[in-house]
Each structure stands twice: as structure tokens, then as C-alpha cells.
Design a protein around this motif. Structure first.
Motif, PDB file in Angstrom:
ATOM      1  N   LEU A   4       2.895   3.963   7.211  1.00 18.06           N
ATOM      2  CA  LEU A   4       1.901   4.963   6.800  1.00 18.06           C
ATOM      3  C   LEU A   4       0.800   4.924   7.854  1.00 18.06           C
ATOM      4  CD1 LEU A   4       1.461   3.962   3.042  1.00 18.06           C
ATOM      5  CD2 LEU A   4       2.520   6.071   3.866  1.00 18.06           C
ATOM      6  N   PRO A   5       0.117   6.046   8.084  1.00 19.08           N
ATOM      7  CA  PRO A   5      -1.038   5.978   8.986  1.00 19.08           C
ATOM      8  C   PRO A   5      -2.125   5.081   8.374  1.00 19.08           C
ATOM      9  CG  PRO A   5      -0.379   8.266   8.612  1.00 19.08           C
ATOM     10  CD  PRO A   5       0.390   7.409   7.633  1.00 19.08           C
ATOM     11  N   LEU A   6      -2.815   4.361   9.236  1.00 19.93           N
ATOM     12  CA  LEU A   6      -3.949   3.542   8.819  1.00 19.93           C
ATOM     13  C   LEU A   6      -5.205   4.145   9.416  1.00 19.93           C
ATOM     14  CD1 LEU A   6      -5.396   0.975   7.723  1.00 19.93           C
ATOM     15  CD2 LEU A   6      -4.738  -0.156   9.864  1.00 19.93           C
ATOM     16  N   TYR A   7      -6.155   4.463   8.542  1.00 21.98           N
ATOM     17  CA  TYR A   7      -7.464   4.941   8.970  1.00 21.98           C
ATOM     18  C   TYR A   7      -8.433   3.777   8.750  1.00 21.98           C
ATOM     19  CZ  TYR A   7      -4.892   9.232   8.015  1.00 21.98           C
ATOM     20  OH  TYR A   7      -3.937  10.205   7.963  1.00 21.98           O
ATOM     21  N   HIS A   8      -8.853   3.172   9.831  1.00 24.87           N
ATOM     22  CA  HIS A   8      -9.727   1.996   9.780  1.00 24.87           C
ATOM     23  C   HIS A   8     -11.143   2.469  10.094  1.00 24.87           C
ATOM     24  CE1 HIS A   8     -10.660  -2.276  11.549  1.00 24.87           C
ATOM     25  NE2 HIS A   8     -11.209  -2.097  10.365  1.00 24.87           N
ATOM     26  N   LEU A   9     -12.002   2.434   9.080  1.00 23.17           N
ATOM     27  CA  LEU A   9     -13.356   2.947   9.224  1.00 23.17           C
ATOM     28  C   LEU A   9     -14.381   1.822   9.119  1.00 23.17           C
ATOM     29  CD1 LEU A   9     -11.604   5.145   7.343  1.00 23.17           C
ATOM     30  CD2 LEU A   9     -13.731   6.388   7.573  1.00 23.17           C
ATOM     31  N   LEU A  68       0.812  -1.216   0.000  1.00 24.43           N
ATOM     32  CA  LEU A  68       0.000   0.000   0.000  1.00 24.43           C
ATOM     33  C   LEU A  68       0.846   1.267   0.000  1.00 24.43           C
ATOM     34  CD1 LEU A  68      -2.830  -1.048   2.464  1.00 24.43           C
ATOM     35  CD2 LEU A  68      -2.906  -0.970  -0.033  1.00 24.43           C
ATOM     36  N   GLN A  69       0.277   2.303  -0.613  1.00 19.34           N
ATOM     37  CA  GLN A  69       0.906   3.619  -0.679  1.00 19.34           C
ATOM     38  C   GLN A  69      -0.054   4.661  -0.116  1.00 19.34           C
ATOM     39  OE1 GLN A  69       1.890   4.401  -4.782  1.00 19.34           O
ATOM     40  NE2 GLN A  69       3.133   2.567  -4.981  1.00 19.34           N
ATOM     41  N   LYS A  70       0.491   5.834   0.149  1.00 23.87           N
ATOM     42  CA  LYS A  70      -0.298   6.952   0.657  1.00 23.87           C
ATOM     43  C   LYS A  70      -1.534   7.167  -0.221  1.00 23.87           C
ATOM     44  CE  LYS A  70       0.479  11.722   0.405  1.00 23.87           C
ATOM     45  NZ  LYS A  70       1.371  12.870   0.500  1.00 23.87           N
ATOM     46  N   GLN A  71      -2.670   7.342   0.424  1.00 25.41           N
ATOM     47  CA  GLN A  71      -3.980   7.611  -0.180  1.00 25.41           C
ATOM     48  C   GLN A  71      -4.597   6.415  -0.898  1.00 25.41           C
ATOM     49  OE1 GLN A  71      -3.905  11.336  -2.368  1.00 25.41           O
ATOM     50  NE2 GLN A  71      -3.732  12.500  -0.480  1.00 25.41           N
ATOM     51  N   VAL A  95      -3.493   5.439   4.613  1.00 28.31           N
ATOM     52  CA  VAL A  95      -4.269   4.438   3.890  1.00 28.31           C
ATOM     53  C   VAL A  95      -5.626   4.324   4.589  1.00 28.31           C
ATOM     54  CG1 VAL A  95      -4.393   1.965   3.426  1.00 28.31           C
ATOM     55  CG2 VAL A  95      -2.214   3.155   3.229  1.00 28.31           C
ATOM     56  N   ALA A  96      -6.705   4.279   3.806  1.00 27.03           N
ATOM     57  CA  ALA A  96      -8.037   4.092   4.373  1.00 27.03           C
ATOM     58  C   ALA A  96      -8.523   2.675   4.089  1.00 27.03           C
ATOM     59  CB  ALA A  96      -9.012   5.107   3.794  1.00 27.03           C
ATOM     60  N   VAL A  97      -8.916   1.976   5.154  1.00 26.28           N
ATOM     61  CA  VAL A  97      -9.549   0.665   5.029  1.00 26.28           C
ATOM     62  C   VAL A  97     -10.970   0.853   5.553  1.00 26.28           C
ATOM     63  CG1 VAL A  97      -9.557  -1.734   5.800  1.00 26.28           C
ATOM     64  CG2 VAL A  97      -7.389  -0.601   5.287  1.00 26.28           C
ATOM     65  N   ILE A  98     -11.945   0.651   4.655  1.00 22.97           N
ATOM     66  CA  ILE A  98     -13.328   0.965   4.976  1.00 22.97           C
ATOM     67  C   ILE A  98     -14.165  -0.313   4.976  1.00 22.97           C
ATOM     68  CG2 ILE A  98     -15.330   2.366   4.361  1.00 22.97           C
ATOM     69  CD1 ILE A  98     -13.411   4.167   2.724  1.00 22.97           C
ATOM     70  N   GLU A  99     -14.597  -0.712   6.182  1.00 17.63           N
ATOM     71  CA  GLU A  99     -15.508  -1.846   6.290  1.00 17.63           C
ATOM     72  C   GLU A  99     -16.916  -1.371   5.969  1.00 17.63           C
ATOM     73  OE1 GLU A  99     -15.241  -4.296   9.769  1.00 17.63           O
ATOM     74  OE2 GLU A  99     -13.089  -3.966   9.982  1.00 17.63           O
ATOM     75  N   TRP A 100     -17.674  -2.191   5.253  1.00 17.94           N
ATOM     76  CA  TRP A 100     -19.039  -1.878   4.822  1.00 17.94           C
ATOM     77  C   TRP A 100     -19.069  -0.685   3.860  1.00 17.94           C
ATOM     78  CZ3 TRP A 100     -22.271  -5.674   5.959  1.00 17.94           C
ATOM     79  CH2 TRP A 100     -22.039  -6.447   7.101  1.00 17.94           C
ATOM     80  N   GLY A 101     -17.963  -0.410   3.181  1.00 19.03           N
ATOM     81  CA  GLY A 101     -17.874   0.730   2.275  1.00 19.03           C
ATOM     82  C   GLY A 101     -18.826   0.653   1.098  1.00 19.03           C
ATOM     83  N   GLU A 102     -19.320  -0.557   0.805  1.00 17.60           N
ATOM     84  CA  GLU A 102     -20.279  -0.681  -0.297  1.00 17.60           C
ATOM     85  C   GLU A 102     -21.591   0.038   0.011  1.00 17.60           C
ATOM     86  OE1 GLU A 102     -21.150  -4.330   2.288  1.00 17.60           O
ATOM     87  OE2 GLU A 102     -19.409  -3.107   1.773  1.00 17.60           O
ATOM     88  N   TYR A 153     -18.150   0.848  16.798  1.00 14.99           N
ATOM     89  CA  TYR A 153     -18.840   1.853  17.620  1.00 14.99           C
ATOM     90  C   TYR A 153     -18.174   3.212  17.570  1.00 14.99           C
ATOM     91  CZ  TYR A 153     -21.289  -2.258  19.087  1.00 14.99           C
ATOM     92  OH  TYR A 153     -22.022  -3.412  19.075  1.00 14.99           O
ATOM     93  N   THR A 154     -16.944   3.271  17.090  1.00 19.39           N
ATOM     94  CA  THR A 154     -16.242   4.562  17.035  1.00 19.39           C
ATOM     95  C   THR A 154     -16.218   5.145  15.629  1.00 19.39           C
ATOM     96  OG1 THR A 154     -14.151   3.414  16.680  1.00 19.39           O
ATOM     97  CG2 THR A 154     -14.692   3.992  18.949  1.00 19.39           C
ATOM     98  N   ILE A 155     -16.623   4.384  14.649  1.00 19.84           N
ATOM     99  CA  ILE A 155     -16.645   4.711  13.217  1.00 19.84           C
ATOM    100  C   ILE A 155     -15.247   4.738  12.618  1.00 19.84           C
ATOM    101  CG2 ILE A 155     -17.384   6.315  11.400  1.00 19.84           C
ATOM    102  CD1 ILE A 155     -19.742   7.054  13.198  1.00 19.84           C
ATOM    103  N   VAL A 156     -14.272   5.362  13.295  1.00 21.52           N
ATOM    104  CA  VAL A 156     -12.915   5.375  12.746  1.00 21.52           C
ATOM    105  C   VAL A 156     -11.887   5.209  13.861  1.00 21.52           C
ATOM    106  CG1 VAL A 156     -12.675   7.902  12.812  1.00 21.52           C
ATOM    107  CG2 VAL A 156     -11.314   6.586  11.195  1.00 21.52           C
ATOM    108  N   ARG A 157     -10.858   4.431  13.562  1.00 22.84           N
ATOM    109  CA  ARG A 157      -9.691   4.301  14.447  1.00 22.84           C
ATOM    110  C   ARG A 157      -8.466   4.607  13.602  1.00 22.84           C
ATOM    111  NH1 ARG A 157     -10.565   1.748  19.402  1.00 22.84           N
ATOM    112  NH2 ARG A 157     -12.549   0.650  19.559  1.00 22.84           N
ATOM    113  N   GLU A 158      -7.525   5.296  14.202  1.00 20.81           N
ATOM    114  CA  GLU A 158      -6.313   5.688  13.481  1.00 20.81           C
ATOM    115  C   GLU A 158      -5.107   5.044  14.154  1.00 20.81           C
ATOM    116  OE1 GLU A 158      -3.996   9.825  12.323  1.00 20.81           O
ATOM    117  OE2 GLU A 158      -6.122   9.896  12.802  1.00 20.81           O
ATOM    118  N   TYR A 159      -4.202   4.506  13.322  1.00 21.51           N
ATOM    119  CA  TYR A 159      -3.003   3.828  13.815  1.00 21.51           C
ATOM    120  C   TYR A 159      -1.794   4.372  13.061  1.00 21.51           C
ATOM    121  CZ  TYR A 159      -6.566   0.501  15.383  1.00 21.51           C
ATOM    122  OH  TYR A 159      -7.671  -0.070  15.951  1.00 21.51           O
ATOM    123  N   GLU A 160      -0.641   4.411  13.734  1.00 21.57           N
ATOM    124  CA  GLU A 160       0.592   4.912  13.116  1.00 21.57           C
ATOM    125  C   GLU A 160       1.544   3.777  12.816  1.00 21.57           C
ATOM    126  OE1 GLU A 160       1.332   7.994  12.077  1.00 21.57           O
ATOM    127  OE2 GLU A 160      -0.671   8.613  12.692  1.00 21.57           O
ATOM    128  N   GLY A 161       2.104   3.801  11.607  1.00 15.32           N
ATOM    129  CA  GLY A 161       3.092   2.831  11.181  1.00 15.32           C
ATOM    130  C   GLY A 161       3.899   3.424  10.043  1.00 15.32           C
TER     131      GLY A 161
END
Length: 147
Positions: free
Chosen positions: A69-74, A21-24, A97-104, A59-67
């Protein structure tokens, strides 16, 4: 298409994805409840060199993690009808990087270029198929298909 026989293999597939994965980059994880979306995200985080414990953002809608690249888990299950309730642009056009569960469930015009990963039960394991929506996601799909 990839197959996972167990949770450990699903984590390894996720790690492989995360390493490419790359930025964005945007991943939309599609699958029934319990299909393995959060487990796959745990592997993706490992591939992004994130060492924190990954929890479901239900329950939080988004969690952010640092590595690497930052991971935005939604998890947008609860906001599918009201995407304005969070500022998706911060995560989609951010530094990570955005990982979106139920993004459909989102209006697809909100996302420009994303790789949809469809996770379905297959016997005792899981089948993962990759559906690119844009040029960058097509490159990412090819990289995953070629190892």
C-alpha cells in the motif's frame, strides 16, 4: 502495550504494525523528540513491503513511498496551527496508509478514525501504548494486542 529494548526491536514492532494495515488506516505517532517515531515508521514501511530508505519528513512535511500500500509519512509539527497549508484529505482518504508524526498537534476533528501510538522512554528502551479513536482503529489495536 509493547516494550522495545532497542532500535532493532522497535523496527520489528513497526514491521508487525505495517503488516496489519489496510487502505486508509491512520496512525498518529506521539512522543518526545528522539522517542523513535521515525524508527517505528521505518519498521511500518518494511511491513508494507516498502524497500526505499525512509527519511524523516520534518522539512518536507510529507514523504510518499510505494509498497503493498502507499505510505504517506507526514510530520505536522510545523503546520499544527495551519492544517490548511497542506491538503490532508489527499493522504487521509487516499489509497494508502497515513503515518502522522506530531499528529496530536492537529485539531482532532480533522481525523475520523485513527490509532494513536504513544512512544515513551522506558529505561533504556521504549514503551508503546495504543489508543484507538474509532471502530477500525479498535480492530487494529486488538489485532496488535493479540499478536
Amino acid at each position: 502495550m509493547l516494550y522495545s529494548q532497542n532500535e532493532e526491536e522497535l523496527l520489528k514492532i513497526g514491521e508487525k504494525i505495517g503488516s496489519k494495515l489496510q487502505k486508509q488506516d491512520i496512525l498518529v505517532l506521539t512522543g518526545d523528540l528522539g522517542a523513535g517515531k521515525t524508527t517505528l515508521t521505518k519498521g511500518i514501511a518494511k511491513g508494507l513491503e516498502i524497500h526505499q530508505m525512509i527519511k524523516s519528513p520534518t522539512y518536507t512535511i510529507v514523504r510518499e513511498y510505494e509498497g503493498r500500500l502507499p505510505l504517506y509519512h507526514l510530520d505536522v509539527y510545523r503546520i499544527g496551527d495551519d492544517p490548511d497549508s497542506i491538503d490532508l484529505d489527499d493522504f487521509i482518504y487516499g489509497e494508502g496508509v497515513a503515518v502522522i508524526e506530531w499528529g496530536e498537534l492537529l485539531d482532532q476533528t480533522l481525523l475520523d478514525d485513527y490509532l494513536e501510538i504513544v512512544i515513551t522512554r522506558f529505561g533504556d528502551g521504549r514503551k508503546l501504548s495504543f489508543e484507538p479513536h474509532g471502530s477500525r482503529s479498535q480492530v487494529l489495536k486488538e489485532a496488535l494486542d493479540n499478536g
